[in-house]
Design a protein around this motif. Structure first.
Motif, PDB file in Angstrom:
ATOM      1  N   PRO A   1       0.806  -1.233   0.000  1.00 48.74           N
ATOM      2  CA  PRO A   1       0.000   0.000   0.000  1.00 48.74           C
ATOM      3  C   PRO A   1       0.830   1.270   0.000  1.00 48.74           C
ATOM      4  CG  PRO A   1      -0.924  -1.595   1.537  1.00 48.74           C
ATOM      5  CD  PRO A   1       0.388  -2.157   1.073  1.00 48.74           C
ATOM      6  N   ALA A   2       1.946   1.267   0.701  1.00 46.82           N
ATOM      7  CA  ALA A   2       2.797   2.459   0.739  1.00 46.82           C
ATOM      8  C   ALA A   2       3.386   2.757  -0.636  1.00 46.82           C
ATOM      9  CB  ALA A   2       3.911   2.278   1.766  1.00 46.82           C
ATOM     10  N   ASN A   3       3.802   1.718  -1.332  1.00 42.87           N
ATOM     11  CA  ASN A   3       4.337   1.904  -2.687  1.00 42.87           C
ATOM     12  C   ASN A   3       3.253   2.380  -3.642  1.00 42.87           C
ATOM     13  OD1 ASN A   3       6.860   1.060  -1.860  1.00 42.87           O
ATOM     14  ND2 ASN A   3       6.580  -1.047  -2.543  1.00 42.87           N
ATOM     15  N   VAL A   4       2.067   1.792  -3.529  1.00 44.79           N
ATOM     16  CA  VAL A   4       0.955   2.179  -4.393  1.00 44.79           C
ATOM     17  C   VAL A   4       0.598   3.656  -4.192  1.00 44.79           C
ATOM     18  CG1 VAL A   4      -1.486   1.809  -4.908  1.00 44.79           C
ATOM     19  CG2 VAL A   4       0.023  -0.161  -4.512  1.00 44.79           C
ATOM     20  N   GLU A   5       0.557   4.103  -2.936  1.00 44.66           N
ATOM     21  CA  GLU A   5       0.255   5.504  -2.652  1.00 44.66           C
ATOM     22  C   GLU A   5       1.348   6.417  -3.202  1.00 44.66           C
ATOM     23  OE1 GLU A   5      -0.953   8.459   1.069  1.00 44.66           O
ATOM     24  OE2 GLU A   5      -0.096   6.483   1.477  1.00 44.66           O
ATOM     25  N   HIS A   6       2.602   5.996  -3.058  1.00 47.88           N
ATOM     26  CA  HIS A   6       3.715   6.797  -3.566  1.00 47.88           C
ATOM     27  C   HIS A   6       3.620   6.960  -5.081  1.00 47.88           C
ATOM     28  CE1 HIS A   6       7.817   8.354  -3.962  1.00 47.88           C
ATOM     29  NE2 HIS A   6       7.980   7.497  -4.949  1.00 47.88           N
TER      30      HIS A   6
END
Length: 265
Positions: free
Chosen positions: A77-82
């Protein structure tokens, strides 16, 4: 469909050899783990979504090697948001992806970057933020969900198997066309023969686009109009003929509505 398996195998071997020869000369950096190459994807082509899901569960973020570049996949999720929010401008489609998708998507919002993307987004935002459209689209989605639920319930009662991916795709096409053009494709029910032909052509063209990412010879095939690219050309022609017919029909309808409005003044 011509088989790209041999081409992919040779490309994978050349890629791995190049990486081996150059590996000692490159500066060490931190990269996601390599889960495989495009050869593995082709070997699992019949169950590609399941295969990629298995890799995602195992690695979270990983790379798949091809002859032209390394594809990075992530479910973090953190990568997707980034990628999609924090630093969206840094993750454009790029000329290679644009070229692969252009025959199917043209310069639409899903296939452009920068100023073109902002323009497309601004145009779309005017259409999809009005209250009337939101209310209308909610009703369309409810109707399509009810139709889909009916198909699933009937199959469950009869003990039949269903291809849920295909059903979701057809339901989405019906919903988007009804909201965007006021035309029900009938792809889910099969009631509209031209709409069903469009849905099949769109599905075939989407599959061919995916093959293009794995086939370094696709441009030569397109130039010669042979093998898989000949089928791609037929699919795109079917898509264009149907879409332009729908647009022409809507323009005629809007003209009649405008004339009727003027007469009532």
């Amino acid at each position: 469909m011509d088989s790209p398996l041999l081409v992919a195998a040779l490309s994978s071997l050349l890629l791995l050899l190049a990486l081996y020869l150059l590996g000692g000369k490159r500066r060490r950096r931190s990269y996601p783990p390599v889960a495989g190459a495009m050869l593995q994807q082709l070997l699992h082509w019949g169950r590609l979504p399941e295969y990629m899901t298995e890799l995602s569960r195992r690695y979270g973020t990983f790379r798949m090697l091809t002859l032209t570049c390394n594809w990075v996949y992530t479910v973090d999720p953190a990568n997707v948001e980034h990628i999609l929010r924090t630093n969206f401008a840094n993750y454009g489609k790029g000329p290679m992806t644009h070229g692969v998708l252009e025959d199917l998507l043209g310069d639409g919002i899903f296939n452009v970057d920068g100023a073109k993307w902002r323009h497309q987004r601004k145009v779309a935002s005017f259409e999809f933020t009005t209250r009337a459209l939101r209310e209308y689209s909610s009703g369309v989605f409810r109707d399509m969900a009810a139709e889909l639920a009916g198909i699933v319930a009937a199959a469950a009662a009869a003990g039949e198997r269903l291809d849920m991916e295909n059903l979701f795709m057809r339901s989405t096409l019906d919903s988007i066309f009804t909201v965007g053009f006021g035309v029900n494709l009938g792809a889910l029910s099969g009631s509209n023969k031209k709409g069903a032909a469009f849905a099949r052509a769109f599905d075939d063209a989407s599959e061919q686009v995916l093959y293009r990412f794995l086939d370094p010879l696709w441009k030569a095939k397109r130039l010669l109009g042979v093998l898989s690219e000949a089928a791609m050309k037929r699919s795109v022609r079917t898509i264009n003929d149907f879409v332009y017919a729908v647009i022409d029909k809507k323009i005629e309808q809007m003209g009649r509505d405008q004339q009727e409005f003027v007469r009532k003044l």
